[in-house]
Motif scaffolding. Structure first.
Motif, PDB file in Angstrom:
ATOM      1  N   GLY A  39       0.795  -1.222   0.000  1.00  6.41           N
ATOM      2  CA  GLY A  39       0.000   0.000   0.000  1.00  6.41           C
ATOM      3  C   GLY A  39       0.824   1.267   0.000  1.00  6.41           C
ATOM      4  O   GLY A  39       0.327   2.338  -0.378  1.00  6.41           O
ATOM      5  N   ILE A  40       2.094   1.176   0.397  1.00  7.68           N
ATOM      6  CA  ILE A  40       2.980   2.333   0.391  1.00  7.68           C
ATOM      7  C   ILE A  40       3.072   2.946  -1.011  1.00  7.68           C
ATOM      8  O   ILE A  40       3.311   4.148  -1.151  1.00  7.68           O
ATOM      9  N   ILE A  41       2.839   2.128  -2.035  1.00 10.47           N
ATOM     10  CA  ILE A  41       2.907   2.628  -3.411  1.00 10.47           C
ATOM     11  C   ILE A  41       1.913   3.772  -3.618  1.00 10.47           C
ATOM     12  O   ILE A  41       2.178   4.717  -4.361  1.00 10.47           O
ATOM     13  N   ASP A  42       0.761   3.714  -2.947  1.00  6.30           N
ATOM     14  CA  ASP A  42      -0.280   4.735  -3.133  1.00  6.30           C
ATOM     15  C   ASP A  42       0.215   6.136  -2.788  1.00  6.30           C
ATOM     16  O   ASP A  42      -0.224   7.124  -3.391  1.00  6.30           O
ATOM     17  N   SER A  43       1.112   6.234  -1.804  1.00 10.44           N
ATOM     18  CA  SER A  43       1.586   7.552  -1.373  1.00 10.44           C
ATOM     19  C   SER A  43       2.822   8.014  -2.140  1.00 10.44           C
ATOM     20  O   SER A  43       3.249   9.160  -1.972  1.00 10.44           O
ATOM     21  N   ILE A  44       3.373   7.141  -2.972  1.00  5.85           N
ATOM     22  CA  ILE A  44       4.601   7.488  -3.695  1.00  5.85           C
ATOM     23  C   ILE A  44       4.404   7.448  -5.208  1.00  5.85           C
ATOM     24  O   ILE A  44       4.777   8.379  -5.922  1.00  5.85           O
ATOM     25  N   SER A  45       3.798   6.377  -5.692  1.00  4.21           N
ATOM     26  CA  SER A  45       3.638   6.215  -7.138  1.00  4.21           C
ATOM     27  C   SER A  45       2.364   5.435  -7.438  1.00  4.21           C
ATOM     28  O   SER A  45       2.403   4.275  -7.866  1.00  4.21           O
ATOM     29  N   PRO A  46       1.201   6.056  -7.222  1.00  8.32           N
ATOM     30  CA  PRO A  46      -0.073   5.342  -7.318  1.00  8.32           C
ATOM     31  C   PRO A  46      -0.412   4.825  -8.718  1.00  8.32           C
ATOM     32  O   PRO A  46      -1.263   3.944  -8.853  1.00  8.32           O
ATOM     33  N   GLU A  47       0.224   5.336  -9.738  1.00 11.49           N
ATOM     34  CA  GLU A  47      -0.083   4.902 -11.101  1.00 11.49           C
ATOM     35  C   GLU A  47       0.708   3.665 -11.539  1.00 11.49           C
ATOM     36  O   GLU A  47       0.510   3.144 -12.642  1.00 11.49           O
ATOM     37  N   SER A  48       1.591   3.182 -10.682  1.00 10.73           N
ATOM     38  CA  SER A  48       2.438   2.041 -11.050  1.00 10.73           C
ATOM     39  C   SER A  48       1.619   0.764 -11.211  1.00 10.73           C
ATOM     40  O   SER A  48       0.712   0.488 -10.422  1.00 10.73           O
ATOM     41  N   GLU A  49       1.975  -0.011 -12.212  1.00 11.33           N
ATOM     42  CA  GLU A  49       1.427  -1.358 -12.333  1.00 11.33           C
ATOM     43  C   GLU A  49       2.050  -2.242 -11.257  1.00 11.33           C
ATOM     44  O   GLU A  49       3.178  -1.991 -10.809  1.00 11.33           O
ATOM     45  N   PHE A  50       1.313  -3.285 -10.862  1.00 15.48           N
ATOM     46  CA  PHE A  50       1.835  -4.171  -9.815  1.00 15.48           C
ATOM     47  C   PHE A  50       1.421  -5.600 -10.106  1.00 15.48           C
ATOM     48  O   PHE A  50       0.277  -5.864 -10.493  1.00 15.48           O
ATOM     49  N   PHE A  51       2.356  -6.544  -9.891  1.00 13.32           N
ATOM     50  CA  PHE A  51       2.103  -7.963 -10.115  1.00 13.32           C
ATOM     51  C   PHE A  51       2.634  -8.790  -8.949  1.00 13.32           C
ATOM     52  O   PHE A  51       3.631  -8.434  -8.328  1.00 13.32           O
ATOM     53  N   THR A  52       1.946  -9.894  -8.681  1.00 11.76           N
ATOM     54  CA  THR A  52       2.408 -10.830  -7.657  1.00 11.76           C
ATOM     55  C   THR A  52       2.945 -12.129  -8.265  1.00 11.76           C
ATOM     56  O   THR A  52       3.364 -13.014  -7.529  1.00 11.76           O
ATOM     57  N   GLU A  53       2.935 -12.224  -9.573  1.00 10.49           N
ATOM     58  CA  GLU A  53       3.522 -13.369 -10.279  1.00 10.49           C
ATOM     59  C   GLU A  53       4.680 -12.856 -11.128  1.00 10.49           C
ATOM     60  O   GLU A  53       4.510 -11.929 -11.930  1.00 10.49           O
ATOM     61  N   PHE A  54       5.856 -13.451 -10.950  1.00 10.58           N
ATOM     62  CA  PHE A  54       7.029 -12.962 -11.662  1.00 10.58           C
ATOM     63  C   PHE A  54       6.865 -13.095 -13.175  1.00 10.58           C
ATOM     64  O   PHE A  54       7.292 -12.228 -13.938  1.00 10.58           O
ATOM     65  N   GLU A  55       6.216 -14.182 -13.608  1.00 11.53           N
ATOM     66  CA  GLU A  55       6.016 -14.389 -15.039  1.00 11.53           C
ATOM     67  C   GLU A  55       5.155 -13.285 -15.638  1.00 11.53           C
ATOM     68  O   GLU A  55       5.430 -12.799 -16.746  1.00 11.53           O
ATOM     69  N   GLN A  56       4.106 -12.870 -14.913  1.00  9.98           N
ATOM     70  CA  GLN A  56       3.257 -11.790 -15.396  1.00  9.98           C
ATOM     71  C   GLN A  56       4.016 -10.459 -15.408  1.00  9.98           C
ATOM     72  O   GLN A  56       3.858  -9.648 -16.330  1.00  9.98           O
TER      73      GLN A  56
END
Length: 317
Positions: A39-56
């Motif tokens: 959730g820290i991403i929201d306060s720093i770079s909210p537009e970033s894409e995020f994945f929990t699978e390395f292949e994706q």
């Protein structure tokens, strides 16, 4: 504006990299972690894409690389120590320069392999060696350089950073993944010592356990007694119960001011990398070799001349 990917976004150190990317005027395009507590991403770079699978994550990264407008320039790596090698190689083969947390990799053989991949890809690996940018360290380096005698400085390094029971249950408590206490919490201190005092001439280990490590290092310009621990029981009485961390460096008996000045060192490291002055594989080799030797060493009996005072006290508890 440079575009970054971040591998290992849920860890302790990742927010410093996120802020460094933002504070240097660049963009975090995509982040990855097997855990989704980011959730820290929201306060720093909210537009970033995020994945929990390395292949994706890699599939998305390759798509970005097909378009010069969206192509990634850097991959920053904050994953567990044992994954650094594979993640660095993946970043280089994406066509990106790579910025990796310490320890870069566990052995000099793997450093050699990374140098080969650098040559194959034409890209570069940078290691975060942030203590080289700390003002107190730079001042001490200048003081040593200005000393025209051949005398060696007597140094005592103590670093106790208390950790709860979770630590030994995490990857950090598994020596196959973290490579042990001396590597996980000490490698940047060993880099600092080399940076200030020159080539290492002697490396003796006095104590090793899952929570602490200690020994003696002799450099061209210094004799160093060191003690590293995550055990709160090792905290001096003066701070026990008040502070969870104790950091002390004395040089010829004089305490070095080393309590402040850490906050922005990752941003400074990024600024230097972006300016073409970052620390690479060659710079990291000495500290990787130091901890590699420490891990392979058989502890020697501690003696009063070379042992850290805290080691001598362990048997008296």
């Amino acid at each position: 504006m440079k575009k970054f990917a971040l591998v290992g976004a849920a860890g302790y150190i990742a927010p410093r990299h996120m802020r460094a990317i933002k504070d240097t005027g660049n963009a975090l395009s995509v982040a990855y972690d097997i855990n989704d507590s980011v959730g820290i991403i929201d306060s720093i770079s909210p537009e970033s894409e995020f994945f929990t699978e390395f292949e994706q994550f890699m599939e998305h990264a390759w798509r970005l690389q097909r378009d010069p407008v969206s192509a990634l320039d850097y991959v920053s790596i904050c994953s567990p120590n044992y994954l650094h090698h594979s993640h660095i190689v993946a970043g280089l083969k994406l066509g990106c320069d790579v910025i990796c947390e310490k320890p870069l990799v566990p052995t000099t053989d793997i450093l050699d392999e990374l140098e080969r991949v650098e040559k194959e890809t034409g890209k570069k690996v940078y290691n975060i060696l942030q203590l080289r940018h700390h003002k107190s360290i730079l001042d001490l380096k200048d003081k040593v350089a200005a000393d025209s005698t051949d005398n060696k400085f007597d140094v005592e390094l103590t670093y106790i950073t208390s950790r709860g029971k979770w630590y030994l249950e995490s990857w950090k408590g598994d020596p196959r993944k973290s490579f042990g206490i001396a590597t996980n919490i000490g490698v940047h201190f060993f880099d600092m010592l080399h940076f200030i005092f020159g080539a290492l001439e002697k490396n003796v280990v006095h104590y090793v356990s899952e929570t602490k490590s200690a020994g003696y290092l002799e450099y061209k310009r210094a004799r160093v007694r060191w003690f590293l621990s995550i055990d709160a029981n090792d905290l001096p009485a003066s701070v026990k119960g008040n502070k969870p961390t104790y950091r002390s460096i004395t040089v010829n008996g004089e305490e070095m001011e080393f309590s402040e000045g850490f906050t922005d060192l990752h941003t400074t490291s990024y600024q230097e990398i972006l300016a073409g002055r970052g620390y690479g594989i060659k710079d990291a080799r000495h500290c990787v070799e130091t901890v590699q030797t420490i891990r392979a060493a058989t502890p020697a009996p501690a003696n009063a001349n070379e042992a850290h005072p805290f080691v001598l006290q362990l048997g008296k508890r």
